[in-house]
Design a protein around this motif. Structure first.
Motif, PDB file in Angstrom:
ATOM      1  N   ALA A  82      33.681 -16.473  10.708  1.00 35.17           N
ATOM      2  CA  ALA A  82      32.379 -16.150  10.110  1.00 35.17           C
ATOM      3  C   ALA A  82      32.323 -16.570   8.650  1.00 35.17           C
ATOM      4  CB  ALA A  82      32.096 -14.658  10.246  1.00 35.17           C
ATOM      5  N   LEU A  83      33.427 -16.404   7.918  1.00 36.68           N
ATOM      6  CA  LEU A  83      33.471 -16.837   6.517  1.00 36.68           C
ATOM      7  C   LEU A  83      33.218 -18.338   6.411  1.00 36.68           C
ATOM      8  CD1 LEU A  83      36.537 -14.800   5.185  1.00 36.68           C
ATOM      9  CD2 LEU A  83      34.152 -14.514   4.502  1.00 36.68           C
ATOM     10  N   MET A 104      36.335 -12.846  11.934  1.00 34.27           N
ATOM     11  CA  MET A 104      35.818 -12.697  10.573  1.00 34.27           C
ATOM     12  C   MET A 104      36.136 -13.928   9.724  1.00 34.27           C
ATOM     13  SD  MET A 104      34.129  -9.935  10.747  1.00 34.27           S
ATOM     14  CE  MET A 104      33.867 -10.379  12.477  1.00 34.27           C
ATOM     15  N   GLY A 150      29.387  -7.768  13.572  1.00 30.23           N
ATOM     16  CA  GLY A 150      30.206  -7.891  12.365  1.00 30.23           C
ATOM     17  C   GLY A 150      30.226  -9.315  11.844  1.00 30.23           C
ATOM     18  N   TYR A 151      30.243 -10.265  12.761  1.00 32.12           N
ATOM     19  CA  TYR A 151      30.210 -11.691  12.428  1.00 32.12           C
ATOM     20  C   TYR A 151      28.945 -12.015  11.632  1.00 32.12           C
ATOM     21  CZ  TYR A 151      31.088 -16.684  13.614  1.00 32.12           C
ATOM     22  OH  TYR A 151      31.355 -18.031  13.590  1.00 32.12           O
ATOM     23  N   VAL A 168      26.531 -11.249   3.879  1.00 32.44           N
ATOM     24  CA  VAL A 168      27.119 -10.743   2.634  1.00 32.44           C
ATOM     25  C   VAL A 168      27.746 -11.849   1.789  1.00 32.44           C
ATOM     26  CG1 VAL A 168      28.940  -9.253   1.701  1.00 32.44           C
ATOM     27  CG2 VAL A 168      27.492  -8.445   3.572  1.00 32.44           C
ATOM     28  N   VAL A 169      28.415 -12.814   2.426  1.00 30.73           N
ATOM     29  CA  VAL A 169      29.253 -13.742   1.649  1.00 30.73           C
ATOM     30  C   VAL A 169      28.625 -15.114   1.428  1.00 30.73           C
ATOM     31  CG1 VAL A 169      31.305 -12.578   2.550  1.00 30.73           C
ATOM     32  CG2 VAL A 169      30.537 -14.703   3.614  1.00 30.73           C
ATOM     33  N   THR A 170      27.501 -15.442   2.063  1.00 30.48           N
ATOM     34  CA  THR A 170      26.967 -16.801   1.965  1.00 30.48           C
ATOM     35  C   THR A 170      26.719 -17.219   0.517  1.00 30.48           C
ATOM     36  OG1 THR A 170      25.952 -16.743   4.159  1.00 30.48           O
ATOM     37  CG2 THR A 170      25.044 -18.302   2.580  1.00 30.48           C
ATOM     38  N   ILE A 218      28.942 -10.462   8.079  1.00 30.24           N
ATOM     39  CA  ILE A 218      29.772 -11.227   7.147  1.00 30.24           C
ATOM     40  C   ILE A 218      28.976 -12.389   6.568  1.00 30.24           C
ATOM     41  CG2 ILE A 218      31.697 -12.868   7.058  1.00 30.24           C
ATOM     42  CD1 ILE A 218      32.738 -10.143   6.835  1.00 30.24           C
ATOM     43  N   ALA A 257      29.510 -19.075   7.211  1.00 29.61           N
ATOM     44  CA  ALA A 257      28.591 -18.697   6.137  1.00 29.61           C
ATOM     45  C   ALA A 257      28.415 -19.846   5.153  1.00 29.61           C
ATOM     46  CB  ALA A 257      29.120 -17.458   5.422  1.00 29.61           C
TER      47      ALA A 257
END
Length: 405
Positions: A111-112, A108, A55-56, A62-64, A59, A115
């Motif tokens: 991870a944000l 998460m 999941g890390y 998807v968000v980078t 994330i 990213a």
């Protein structure tokens, strides 16, 4: 090193950023080593703990790009300090989490921040040094990722096993706090768009897109095999389970060597260096498949694949900063997303191969995908936007009366 690279403050900043890479990469994969301890403590399954890693990575994919686009005008030092502060707090929350979902939420958030960190840290580090030595500087930066695999994750796993898994996360949070203070104190506060590495030194959209495609394919090929290397070593090569750790250590040492070898070569000929790395990965994975039953050749091939993957990571930084067609931070973000997409795709492909084709096939398909990547990087000069030059002007004959005059 100071004379070859730059000023004392630049070198201290580079070391701090390298440590930041180290703590992020260690934190990303640490639950793998602590999986049984976390599952038992939180009363959940091993597969659920595994989602803390997959999941890390998802994330980050998807968000980078959207996060980078939203923040690209912020001062780099301030942004890095905010990201590291988020890391420190979120990792500390991970350490004290009393249930699985709080731990997942904290992961998460981490991870944000990671990213965006990958998109920002490369231009920030490169901008500290002259263009002709940036490849060497970036190889030092990415040595932090290799050191995390080689020492950070094993050390964190050992610390968690000797004490408690929470202690390992607290230690990383503390190290992150030290990095945060150092970055805030020594990293130059260059305004957005005015850094030495904020634009590509030789912008070329065609070559840049080729590099992104090569990255996604090469990493997919590598992780198709790497994700399932443990069952390959025990089931195909016949190693005892107790030997897996030392074998992965040997692979990590080879990876660290790859980073520094590439740091020496990348400033001389980036395309040739990257082409050689991808070609070596094809040979390594093909050899792993063909000679996987022989333990000596297996040690050689997995070490060679560790060398090439880590070297590729170091090469990407310098090449992206050369050919970035726009802002280097956006170019870095796209490359980071491609890299993490390759990790996710490789792990997924390997999981689909296991039931029908067996674990040995992961090396074969990894080699085939890497061969496609080799074809792309080999053709990279043909994709260059700079090849599209205007035809020379036609020389018209001088009129007779003009010649006479």
């Amino acid at each position: 090193m100071r004379e070859r690279l730059g000023s004392k403050s630049a070198i201290v900043s580079l070391i701090a950023l390298t440590l930041a890479v180290f703590v992020y990469v260690t934190t990303e994969s640490l639950p793998i080593g602590l999986l049984p301890l976390i599952a038992k403590d939180l009363g959940t399954s091993a597969s659920a703990v595994g989602l803390l890693v997959t999941g890390y990575a998802l994330i980050i994919v998807v968000v980078t790009l959207p996060l980078t686009r939203l923040t690209r005008r912020l001062p780099r030092r301030r942004l890095l300090c905010v990201l590291l502060a988020i890391f420190v707090v979120a990792t500390c929350v991970s350490a004290v989490a009393w249930d699985y979902w709080l731990l997942m939420g904290a992961r998460m958030v981490t991870a944000l921040s990671q990213a965006l960190f990958w998109a920002v840290v490369m231009p920030a580090a490169a901008g500290l040094f002259r263009a002709e030595v940036r490849g060497r500087a970036l190889s030092i930066l990415y040595a932090g990722a290799s050191a995390a695999t080689l020492a950070g994750i094993p050390a964190g796993t050992w610390l968690g096993q000797q004490t408690n898994w929470r202690v390992a996360f607290l230690a990383l949070s503390g190290l992150g706090l030290l990095v945060l203070v150092t970055v805030a104190a020594v990293l130059p506060g260059t305004p957005p768009g005015q850094g030495a590495a904020d634009r590509g030194t030789a912008p070329d959209r065609g070559r840049y897109l080729s590099i992104v495609a090569t990255t996604a394919l090469t990493v997919t090929g590598a992780f198709t095999a790497l994700t399932y290397i443990s069952p390959f070593l025990t089931g195909v090569s016949g190693f005892a389970e107790s030997s897996v750790g030392p074998l992965l250590l040997a692979r990590g040492i080879a990876g660290l060597a790859g980073v520094f070898v590439v740091g020496y070569l990348i400033d001389r000929d980036g395309w040739l260096t990257m082409t050689g790395l991808v070609g070596l990965q094809v040979l390594a994975l093909a050899g792993q498949y063909a000679f996987g039953a022989w333990q000596v050749t297996t040690v050689i091939t997995i070490s060679l694949s560790g060398f090439t993957l880590a070297g590729l990571t170091a090469a990407l930084g310098a090449r992206v900063l050369m050919y970035a067609p726009g802002e280097s931070v956006m170019a870095s973000a796209a490359t980071s997303a491609a890299f993490n997409a390759g990790i996710t795709a490789g792990a997924f492909l390997g999981s689909t191969l296991l039931p029908g084709w067996g674990v040995r096939s992961t090396a074969l398909f990894g080699a085939l995908i890497s061969l496609v990547a080799f074809a792309v990087v080999l053709a990279e000069p043909l994709f260059s936007s700079r090849r599209k030059v205007a035809p020379p002007a036609v020389c018209r004959p001088v009129p007779e009366h003009a010649r006479a005059s």
